[in-house]
Design an enzyme around this catalytic site. Structure first.
Site, PDB file in Angstrom:
ATOM      1  N   ARG A 182      -8.435   8.134   4.593  1.00 36.71           N
ATOM      2  CA  ARG A 182      -9.390   7.095   4.158  1.00 36.71           C
ATOM      3  C   ARG A 182     -10.156   6.536   5.344  1.00 36.71           C
ATOM      4  O   ARG A 182     -11.390   6.392   5.307  1.00 36.71           O
ATOM      5  CB  ARG A 182      -8.618   5.957   3.457  1.00 36.71           C
ATOM      6  CG  ARG A 182      -9.458   4.694   3.220  1.00 36.71           C
ATOM      7  CD  ARG A 182      -8.587   3.519   2.809  1.00 36.71           C
ATOM      8  NE  ARG A 182      -7.612   3.161   3.825  1.00 36.71           N
ATOM      9  CZ  ARG A 182      -7.862   2.412   4.896  1.00 36.71           C
ATOM     10  NH1 ARG A 182      -9.074   1.938   5.106  1.00 36.71           N
ATOM     11  NH2 ARG A 182      -6.911   2.118   5.759  1.00 36.71           N
ATOM     12  N   ARG A 183      -9.424   6.207   6.397  1.00 34.37           N
ATOM     13  CA  ARG A 183     -10.089   5.681   7.596  1.00 34.37           C
ATOM     14  C   ARG A 183     -10.979   6.744   8.216  1.00 34.37           C
ATOM     15  O   ARG A 183     -12.098   6.462   8.648  1.00 34.37           O
ATOM     16  CB  ARG A 183      -9.051   5.203   8.617  1.00 34.37           C
ATOM     17  CG  ARG A 183      -8.326   3.928   8.199  1.00 34.37           C
ATOM     18  CD  ARG A 183      -7.276   3.533   9.207  1.00 34.37           C
ATOM     19  NE  ARG A 183      -6.607   2.287   8.829  1.00 34.37           N
ATOM     20  CZ  ARG A 183      -5.305   2.070   8.973  1.00 34.37           C
ATOM     21  NH1 ARG A 183      -4.533   3.006   9.482  1.00 34.37           N
ATOM     22  NH2 ARG A 183      -4.776   0.915   8.604  1.00 34.37           N
ATOM     23  N   CYS A 228      -1.422   7.803  -2.180  1.00 33.65           N
ATOM     24  CA  CYS A 228      -1.757   6.881  -1.091  1.00 33.65           C
ATOM     25  C   CYS A 228      -2.268   7.619   0.144  1.00 33.65           C
ATOM     26  O   CYS A 228      -2.676   6.994   1.114  1.00 33.65           O
ATOM     27  CB  CYS A 228      -0.563   6.007  -0.740  1.00 33.65           C
ATOM     28  SG  CYS A 228       0.869   6.913  -0.139  1.00 33.65           S
ATOM     29  N   ARG A 238       1.202   4.251  18.915  1.00 29.42           N
ATOM     30  CA  ARG A 238      -0.230   4.446  18.650  1.00 29.42           C
ATOM     31  C   ARG A 238      -1.098   3.778  19.714  1.00 29.42           C
ATOM     32  O   ARG A 238      -2.044   4.381  20.225  1.00 29.42           O
ATOM     33  CB  ARG A 238      -0.569   3.924  17.255  1.00 29.42           C
ATOM     34  CG  ARG A 238       0.104   4.731  16.158  1.00 29.42           C
ATOM     35  CD  ARG A 238      -0.222   4.204  14.779  1.00 29.42           C
ATOM     36  NE  ARG A 238       0.580   4.880  13.772  1.00 29.42           N
ATOM     37  CZ  ARG A 238       0.140   5.251  12.568  1.00 29.42           C
ATOM     38  NH1 ARG A 238      -1.103   4.993  12.224  1.00 29.42           N
ATOM     39  NH2 ARG A 238       0.934   5.860  11.718  1.00 29.42           N
ATOM     40  N   LYS A 287       0.819  -1.223   0.000  1.00 26.77           N
ATOM     41  CA  LYS A 287       0.000   0.000   0.000  1.00 26.77           C
ATOM     42  C   LYS A 287       0.852   1.272   0.000  1.00 26.77           C
ATOM     43  O   LYS A 287       0.340   2.350  -0.290  1.00 26.77           O
ATOM     44  CB  LYS A 287      -0.991   0.001   1.167  1.00 26.77           C
ATOM     45  CG  LYS A 287      -0.400   0.078   2.550  1.00 26.77           C
ATOM     46  CD  LYS A 287      -1.499  -0.051   3.603  1.00 26.77           C
ATOM     47  CE  LYS A 287      -0.974  -0.053   5.022  1.00 26.77           C
ATOM     48  NZ  LYS A 287      -0.417   1.232   5.446  1.00 26.77           N
ATOM     49  N   ASP A 288       2.153   1.149   0.324  1.00 24.10           N
ATOM     50  CA  ASP A 288       3.041   2.316   0.300  1.00 24.10           C
ATOM     51  C   ASP A 288       3.618   2.601  -1.085  1.00 24.10           C
ATOM     52  O   ASP A 288       4.203   3.660  -1.306  1.00 24.10           O
ATOM     53  CB  ASP A 288       4.216   2.118   1.272  1.00 24.10           C
ATOM     54  CG  ASP A 288       3.777   2.093   2.732  1.00 24.10           C
ATOM     55  OD1 ASP A 288       2.715   2.679   3.034  1.00 24.10           O
ATOM     56  OD2 ASP A 288       4.489   1.494   3.552  1.00 24.10           O
ATOM     57  N   ARG A 328       0.742   9.863  14.263  1.00 24.95           N
ATOM     58  CA  ARG A 328       1.858   9.199  13.597  1.00 24.95           C
ATOM     59  C   ARG A 328       2.501   8.254  14.601  1.00 24.95           C
ATOM     60  O   ARG A 328       2.159   8.234  15.767  1.00 24.95           O
ATOM     61  CB  ARG A 328       2.902  10.241  13.148  1.00 24.95           C
ATOM     62  CG  ARG A 328       2.551  11.112  11.980  1.00 24.95           C
ATOM     63  CD  ARG A 328       2.603  10.406  10.637  1.00 24.95           C
ATOM     64  NE  ARG A 328       3.805   9.651  10.390  1.00 24.95           N
ATOM     65  CZ  ARG A 328       4.906  10.121   9.818  1.00 24.95           C
ATOM     66  NH1 ARG A 328       4.964  11.383   9.443  1.00 24.95           N
ATOM     67  NH2 ARG A 328       5.944   9.344   9.594  1.00 24.95           N
TER      68      ARG A 328
END
Length: 320
Positions: free
Chosen positions: A130-131, A245, A158, A79-80, A152
């Site tokens: 997106r989330r 992305c 997190r 995805k990166d 981040r």
């Protein structure tokens, strides 16, 4: 026998992913694999991902190391990767995909619905527009409001926000938590029916120099054709939307079984505003593509339908 040099980001998750690939390459080739840690711009920048994303911030340093001959191949989170593949690099393998879903890690073991309903305005951390778009839309559908907070950091950082009480929950990729052996911390797996993952989420990309045909062929033995077809469709949709992305785009292609035989592929796409007030969601189902070109064409077609429904106006990047 000379060791193959595998380039990887320094993060705990990247190292875990790369070790898994290294073990498989050693089994395939009989050659030892040495991990070479490389720092990328995305690792050192403290800017929000939405500001610096979309330009391969986690992969460009690894790609340079391949092309300069400092490493033999690299492992990325798919995805990166930017959607345009440089001709001098071969995407030699896309191994079998891990769980593509997003995962919630919430206080008190709560699910998303319980969290949203339990508090008037639960604070949910994620670095992904997106989330944010889809979580806010989900909360609205439940008749609630949440506050999405841009964060981040690595997995420990997190999850630490939840443990310290600064946030009620964070959302991470389920695949990453599984690869780190931390799936036990997941309090809710978010179904793609409600929150579509990022294009290529849960999949890895193994890259080497296109000029090294022998190595590309050996690494190609790690490739999972079903995963490659699915992620090709997802990334083609992202490219056709002209989104990086960091744009609020979700896409997921799943291969549908009729008994034990895979007969169809369903591709779903979503684009939304960060506050969840507007969301374009469409899907298409058809025969499993017989090639990467066919899979890419499926992604482009669905993107065209989404653009026709107003997706372009929902993406901040596109307006710049």
């Amino acid at each position: 026998m000379n060791a193959l040099r595998l380039g990887t980001r320094r993060s705990q998750l990247a190292m875990a992913q790369s070790r898994g690939v290294a073990e498989r390459v050693t089994r395939l080739t009989g050659r030892p694999v040495e991990l070479v840690e490389i720092t990328t711009y995305g690792d050192v920048s403290r800017e929000a991902l939405a500001r610096i994303g979309g330009t391969g911030v986690f992969v460009s340093a690894l790609r340079e190391a391949v092309l300069e001959g400092r490493i033999d191949f690299a492992v990325h989170s798919l995805k990166d990767l930017p959607t345009a593949q440089p001709p001098e690099l071969a995407l030699a393998a896309v191994p079998r995909r891990e769980d593509a879903r997003d995962a919630l890690v919430a206080r008190d073991g709560l699910s998303f619905e319980s969290l949203a309903v339990a508090r008037g305005r639960a604070r949910v951390g994620t670095g992904s527009p997106r989330r944010m778009a889809q979580l806010n839309a989900w909360a609205r559908a439940l008749g609630c409001e949440i506050e999405t907070v841009a964060i981040r950091g690595n997995v420990d950082t997190r999850i630490g926000y939840v443990r310290d009480g600064e946030l009620d929950a964070v959302v991470l990729a389920a695949a990453g938590l599984r690869r780190l052996g931390r799936e036990g911390e997941i309090t809710d797996l978010l179904a793609p029916d409600i929150v579509l993952p990022a294009p290529g989420q849960g999949a890895l990309a193994v890259e080497c120099a296109a000029s090294n045909a022998t190595l590309a062929a050996r690494l190609g033995e790690l490739d999972d054709p079903r995963t490659r077809v699915a992620v090709t469709a997802e990334r083609s949709l992202l490219a056709a939307l002209e989104a990086g992305c960091s744009a609020p785009v979700g896409a997921f292609a799943d291969l549908l079984e009729d008994g034990q035989t895979v007969t169809e592929m369903r591709l779903r796409g979503a684009v939304g505003t960060i506050d969840g007030s507007a969301l374009v969601q469409l899907s298409t189902t058809g025969p499993v593509p017989g090639s990467a070109d066919e899979a890419a064409a499926t992604g482009r077609r669905l993107a065209d339908e989404m653009l026709a429904k107003g997706a372009a106006g929902l993406m901040g990047e596109r307006a710049h």
